[in-house]
Design a protein around this motif. Structure first.
Motif, short mmCIF file in Angstrom:
data_model
loop_
_atom_site.label_atom_id
_atom_site.label_comp_id
_atom_site.label_asym_id
_atom_site.label_seq_id
_atom_site.Cartn_x
_atom_site.Cartn_y
_atom_site.Cartn_z
N THR A 1 0.82 -1.21 0.00
CA THR A 1 0.00 0.00 0.00
C THR A 1 0.86 1.27 0.00
OG1 THR A 1 -0.11 -0.39 2.35
CG2 THR A 1 -2.08 -0.93 1.08
N VAL A 2 1.94 1.22 0.75
CA VAL A 2 2.84 2.38 0.81
C VAL A 2 3.66 2.47 -0.48
CG1 VAL A 2 4.76 3.45 2.06
CG2 VAL A 2 3.00 2.21 3.32
N ALA A 3 4.14 1.29 -0.93
CA ALA A 3 5.06 1.26 -2.07
C ALA A 3 4.43 1.84 -3.33
CB ALA A 3 5.52 -0.18 -2.33
N ARG A 4 3.12 1.72 -3.43
CA ARG A 4 2.42 2.18 -4.63
C ARG A 4 2.67 3.67 -4.91
NH1 ARG A 4 -3.02 0.40 -3.24
NH2 ARG A 4 -2.37 -1.73 -2.89
N SER A 5 2.71 4.45 -3.82
CA SER A 5 2.84 5.90 -4.03
C SER A 5 4.18 6.44 -3.51
CB SER A 5 1.68 6.61 -3.33
OG SER A 5 1.76 6.30 -1.95
N ASP A 6 5.14 5.51 -3.25
CA ASP A 6 6.38 5.95 -2.59
C ASP A 6 7.56 5.81 -3.53
OD1 ASP A 6 8.03 6.78 -0.52
OD2 ASP A 6 8.37 4.72 0.18
N ASP A 7 8.43 6.81 -3.59
CA ASP A 7 9.64 6.70 -4.38
C ASP A 7 10.85 6.89 -3.46
OD1 ASP A 7 11.76 6.84 -6.05
OD2 ASP A 7 10.83 8.25 -7.48
N PRO A 8 11.70 5.84 -3.30
CA PRO A 8 12.84 5.92 -2.37
C PRO A 8 13.76 7.12 -2.63
CG PRO A 8 12.56 3.67 -3.13
CD PRO A 8 11.58 4.51 -3.91
N ILE A 9 13.77 7.63 -3.84
CA ILE A 9 14.64 8.76 -4.17
C ILE A 9 14.29 9.98 -3.33
CG2 ILE A 9 14.96 10.52 -6.01
CD1 ILE A 9 15.53 8.35 -7.89
N HIS A 10 13.02 10.09 -2.93
CA HIS A 10 12.57 11.28 -2.20
C HIS A 10 12.67 11.15 -0.68
CE1 HIS A 10 11.49 12.93 -5.99
NE2 HIS A 10 10.59 12.00 -6.23
N TRP A 11 13.20 10.02 -0.19
CA TRP A 11 13.28 9.86 1.26
C TRP A 11 14.27 10.87 1.84
CZ3 TRP A 11 14.10 3.82 1.43
CH2 TRP A 11 12.90 3.19 1.07
N SER A 12 13.91 11.48 2.99
CA SER A 12 14.93 12.27 3.69
C SER A 12 15.06 11.77 5.13
CB SER A 12 14.56 13.75 3.67
OG SER A 12 13.82 14.09 4.81
N HIS A 13 14.01 11.14 5.64
CA HIS A 13 14.07 10.57 6.99
C HIS A 13 13.23 9.29 6.98
CE1 HIS A 13 12.14 10.07 11.00
NE2 HIS A 13 13.41 10.08 11.34
N VAL A 14 13.80 8.19 7.47
CA VAL A 14 13.02 6.95 7.53
C VAL A 14 13.18 6.30 8.90
CG1 VAL A 14 12.99 6.34 5.07
CG2 VAL A 14 14.94 5.65 6.49
N ARG A 15 12.17 5.55 9.27
CA ARG A 15 12.20 4.79 10.50
C ARG A 15 12.12 3.32 10.09
NH1 ARG A 15 7.74 5.56 15.09
NH2 ARG A 15 8.96 4.81 16.84
N VAL A 16 13.08 2.51 10.55
CA VAL A 16 13.22 1.16 10.01
C VAL A 16 13.36 0.16 11.15
CG1 VAL A 16 14.76 -0.31 8.68
CG2 VAL A 16 14.38 2.02 7.94
N ALA A 17 12.60 -0.94 11.05
CA ALA A 17 12.79 -2.03 12.01
C ALA A 17 13.71 -3.06 11.37
CB ALA A 17 11.45 -2.67 12.34
N THR A 18 14.69 -3.56 12.13
CA THR A 18 15.69 -4.46 11.54
C THR A 18 16.47 -5.22 12.59
OG1 THR A 18 17.58 -4.57 10.05
CG2 THR A 18 17.44 -2.63 11.46
N LYS A 19 17.03 -6.33 12.14
CA LYS A 19 18.00 -7.05 12.97
C LYS A 19 19.39 -6.47 12.77
CE LYS A 19 16.78 -11.36 11.60
NZ LYS A 19 16.96 -12.82 11.45
N LEU B 1 4.51 -0.50 13.94
CA LEU B 1 5.73 -0.03 14.62
C LEU B 1 6.45 0.99 13.73
CD1 LEU B 1 7.42 -0.54 17.19
CD2 LEU B 1 8.60 -2.35 15.95
N CYS B 2 6.51 0.69 12.43
CA CYS B 2 7.11 1.61 11.48
C CYS B 2 6.67 1.20 10.07
CB CYS B 2 8.63 1.60 11.58
SG CYS B 2 9.32 -0.03 11.42
N GLU B 3 7.04 1.95 9.08
CA GLU B 3 6.57 1.67 7.73
C GLU B 3 7.54 0.82 6.91
OE1 GLU B 3 5.42 5.31 5.78
OE2 GLU B 3 3.31 4.82 6.19
N ARG B 4 8.80 0.77 7.37
CA ARG B 4 9.79 0.05 6.55
C ARG B 4 10.62 -0.91 7.40
NH1 ARG B 4 9.63 5.43 5.11
NH2 ARG B 4 8.57 5.70 3.12
#
Lengths: 216, 356
Positions: free
Chosen positions: A103-121, A154-157
């Motif tokens: 749902t997010v990916a449809r309208s999202d372009d990674p080129i325009h990211w300036s701040h992201v919140r990411v869950a990860t190991k 928790l977060c979007e990415r």
């Protein structure tokens, strides 16, 4: 000498590689229910320990295990200077990616990211990746089931390992950016390589032969 | 006031209690006595220096050292000053200024504490003791061998078991980078790949240089075997001379060494930031740790006209202190070796009576 092997994802690939490298662990090693942690092999001076993937790198970096097998993802996360990575074993192939809900990916372009919140190991690897891209990142460290982070809000990415992509798909996620290709590597402790070259060098070539033999 | 959560001391620091403090002092004293009896005069460099002076003391193949130094603003001069994280650059400054008039070779020794701004995961300590020697004046293999063997004999006198001497050659990597025109943005990851012997990454990053880098990595290992392999290599012209120098030093070391095995690894550059010739480190199998390291570098005077230390600190050395204008001497070749007190104390099996 101690060879550290990771539990989980790549253990199966590795267990088929070991006999080709002429290393035959005792039977208990193949018994998933065994609570044993250390196993003997056909080589009198080589023992195997079975630990979590992240701990393989730690044991080898501190030199308490002399060699090990671990994914490039773990090496990228820790970046220990005391570890040599002489051989790509060509098993456990996958990739480490950034993913987000369809749902997010449809309208999202990674080129325009300036701040992201990411869950990860992999908080350090993630931090490095986004810093290089000039994106400000906040990491939430999880130890598993990272896919849940987006579905529960928790977060979007997320940044995680992907091999077939099925887990991502089942959780409504799409891969939007590849960080690196990953495969399993033979790793050696630097001091062990330097102080016992006569013992280490033959083991490396045993693994080298096993890897070449495995290539189609 | 520090809360319980922060601990009693800042991370990376600790108090040393009896009897360990006595033991540590004995190990240091034993080594200093060994160095002084070989003609290495003791100097005691200032704890702090101005940042501008520290940065330019030593130059070499890789240029600039890792900036892991604690910096403070000097309330007297309003200039940034820093606490040493290594003695070598300080001793080099002394040799190039206060002791510039002394005949060469100039042999100096030192001991004391150094401070890092950050610890690492593998070694969280931020304060650490160093004991070492620096020799100024010649860049021939004799100078390298004198320093390497003297430090090794010191370690042997402490009965440290199963030692390995690892020899490297940073200028060889530099020559190959220039020859193969490695781009600056590739140089950092390629150095990282060379240091971790990552053949896959080397193949991806080094372009037409890949076979040469691979051969040199393959040739590394046990010295006797490695010398033969290195001799059989045909390297590009700019790399020939550094390799010959490396092999010459290695062959002489193999002949004269008694208390350690030797490993050759020409392309490795683990923390050698300013070295211009053969570098070396001592490892012990028992702890799997580094006992000390050293190598050849160019000691240069500072660019400023007068050498100054922050007010209130002074340099004590045997020679009368005298300020002289820098630039009177160009860079001079030097060889040095620092031993790490923590590892020595952990690796020395002797009881204190035997150390003294």
């Amino acid at each position: 000498m101690i060879l550290a092997l990771p539990k989980g994802r790549i253990l199966e690939d590795i267990t088929s590689l070991l006999p080709r490298a002429n290393i035959h662990p005792e039977d208990a090693f193949y018994d998933e229910n065994s609570r044993q942690l250390r196993f003997t092999t056909n080589m009198p001076d080589v023992d195997i320990i079975r630990v979590r993937a992240f701990d393989v790198a730690t044991f080898v970096a501190f030199g308490v295990a002399h060699l090990g097998i671990v994914g490039l993802d773990v090496l990228m996360e820790f970046d220990y200077p005391e570890i040599y990575v002489p051989l790509d074993l060509n098993v456990g192939r996958c990739r480490i990616v950034v993913a987000e809900p369809h749902t997010v990916a449809r309208s999202d372009d990674p080129i325009h990211w300036s701040h992201v919140r990411v869950a990860t190991k992999y908080p350090r690897l993630t931090q490095r990746h986004f810093v290089q891209r000039g994106v400000q990142v906040e990491c939430i460290k999880l130890n598993g089931a990272v896919e849940l982070a987006t579905s529960l809000g928790l977060c979007e990415r997320i940044v995680d390992l992907v091999s077939t992509g099925r887990t991502l798909k089942n959780n409504g996620l799409t891969e939007v950016e590849k960080i690196a290709d990953v495969s399993s590597r033979l790793i050696i402790n630097r001091a062990a390589w330097k102080t016992m070259p006569q013992a280490i060098a033959p083991l490396i070539s045993q693994f080298e032969k096993a890897t070449t033999a495995a290539k189609p | 006031m520090a809360t319980k959560k922060e601990g009693i001391l800042p991370s990376g620091f600790r108090d040393v209690l009896p009897p360990q403090a006595d033991y540590e002092a004995a190990v240091v004293a034993r080594l200093m006595k060994h160095f002084q009896s070989a003609g290495y005069a003791r100097v005691k460099p200032s704890l702090m220096e101005f940042e501008t002076h520290h940065a330019v003391q030593t130059t070499g193949a890789a240029g600039g050292s890792d900036d892991n130094r604690l910096k403070l603003m000097d309330p007297v001069s309003n200039h940034l000053m820093l606490i040493r994280n290594d003695f070598t650059t300080q001793v080099a400054r002394i040799a190039r200024t206060s002791l510039a008039h002394h005949p060469r070779p100039l042999r100096l020794s030192y001991q004391g504490e150094a401070l890092c701004a950050h610890g690492s995961v593998l070694n969280p300590a931020r304060q650490y003791g160093q004991v070492g020697i620096e020799r100024f004046g010649n860049d021939d293999a004799n100078a390298d061998i004198e320093v390497m063997i003297l430090a090794l004999e010191g370690l042997h006198a402490l009965s440290i078991p199963e030692m390995t001497l690892d020899l490297n050659m940073p200028p060889l990597t530099q020559a190959l980078f220039e020859h193969f025109e490695i781009a600056p943005d590739v140089a950092v990851p390629l150095r990282h790949a060379l240091n971790s012997k990552d053949k896959t990454a080397i193949a991806q990053l080094s372009g037409k240089g890949a076979p040469t880098f691979q051969q040199l990595i393959e040739a590394a290992g046990d010295a006797e075997v490695s010398v033969t392999r290195l001799q059989s290599l045909s390297l590009p012209l700019p790399a020939k001379r550094p390799l010959e120098q490396f092999i010459e030093t290695a062959e002489r070391i193999i002949k004269s060494i008694k208390h350690a095995s030797v490993v050759l690894d020409p392309l490795e550059n683990h923390g050698f930031a300013y070295h211009s010739g053969v570098t070396f480190s001592y490892l012990t199998r028992v702890q799997g740790r580094e006992l000390g390291r050293g190598g050849q570098y160019n000691a240069s005077a500072t660019t400023s006209s007068v050498q100054r230390l922050p007010t209130g600190t002074r340099r004590t050395s045997r020679a009368p202190q005298r300020l002289r204008s820098a630039g009177a001497l160009d860079a001079e070749p030097a060889v040095g070796c620092s031993l790490f007190v923590d590892t020595l104390v952990d690796s020395c099996p002797l009881p204190i009576e035997k150390v003294l």
